[in-house]
Design an enzyme around this catalytic site. Sequence first.
Site, short mmCIF file in Angstrom:
data_model
loop_
_atom_site.label_atom_id
_atom_site.label_comp_id
_atom_site.label_asym_id
_atom_site.label_seq_id
_atom_site.Cartn_x
_atom_site.Cartn_y
_atom_site.Cartn_z
CE LYS A 112 -3.73 -2.42 2.04
NZ LYS A 112 -4.74 -2.97 3.21
CD GLN A 161 -3.76 -4.92 6.12
OE1 GLN A 161 -3.66 -3.89 5.47
NE2 GLN A 161 -4.25 -6.32 5.58
CG ASP A 188 -10.47 -0.61 4.34
OD1 ASP A 188 -9.84 -1.05 3.13
OD2 ASP A 188 -9.64 -0.71 5.31
N1 GUN Z 1 -7.41 -7.40 5.34
C1 GUN Z 1 -7.59 -8.18 4.28
N2 GUN Z 1 -8.21 -7.07 3.35
C2 GUN Z 1 -8.36 -6.00 3.76
C3 GUN Z 1 -8.73 -4.79 3.33
O1 GUN Z 1 -9.22 -4.53 2.20
N3 GUN Z 1 -8.71 -3.67 4.32
C4 GUN Z 1 -8.21 -4.02 5.40
N4 GUN Z 1 -8.04 -2.66 6.15
N5 GUN Z 1 -7.71 -4.79 5.91
C5 GUN Z 1 -7.69 -6.04 5.16
#
Ligand code: GUN
Length: 283
Positions: free
Chosen positions: A52, A96, A119
């Site tokens: 990211k 995350q 998200d």
């Molecule tokens: N863990 C797995 N996929 C995601 C996601 O799209 N966003 C976040 N914050 N955590 C994740």
Amino acid sequence: MNLIDGKAISAKCKAETAEEIKSITASGLRAPCLAVILVGDDPASAVYVRNKKRACEAVGITSLEYLLSADETEEKLLELIDFLNKDESVDGILVQMPVPKHIDPDKVIEAIHPDKDVDAFHAYNVGKLFTGAPRFQPCTPAGVMRLLKESNVEVSGKNCVVVGRSNIVGKPMGALLLAENGTVTICHSRTKDLASFTRNADILIAAVGKPQMITGDMVKEGSVLIDVGINRVGDKLVGDLDFDTCAEKASYITPVPGGVGPMTIAILMQNTLTSYKMRFNLD
Ligand code: GUN
């Protein structure tokens, strides 16, 4: 059979975001900013967070990284989120997932201000999605929709079967397909005779997290097969589709890796830009 190239489509999507950021910031506005919080040292999560950060750099988004130790308290995490909620220079906040067991993920999600919830996990944004006026796109499902669009796959009127009902993928995936006038069925672990549903799918989205569980005999000839699964088997990554037998019948299919995976981050970049534009009343 056509292979859907998620890497190339993700690159195109990120290039569009980068281009837009470049033209906005040329007028002197600050760059968009995404804050990413990782609690603990799960190696897979650390890889996602690193990716990211790299994507942010590539498109011109400022990234802030907060790496908290695995035993950090829930209270401290909520305090950090509150601080970032109030910080005018931050457009998006992402924690995350998964978080360590002593932290309630629902509390964390609800603590993020809906205007910074890139998200699209917060109940407010989920509600907006289901009522048809989403501000942020749920990253992975929106990535799937972009793959379908770029492949000129029409959703309207098609039998769309989603296998998996998670809040992150299955449920919002169903909402996006429905918004495009698909006839949507969501299957899950209690579904009786799964194959009777998957065999009727014109578009099948596998998002269960079980390696190669959907085999060629379970899919329709000429169908579009999208694999959201990323499963580690030994030192290999495999999807939820048994690729070789499914590919024999598919008109379009996504590989793992290199299919849906790269799209999630591309949409996250797009959402961060959307959040920034909302903050500055652009568009
Ligand atoms: N863990 C797995 N996929 C995601 C996601 O799209 N966003 C976040 N914050 N955590 C994740």
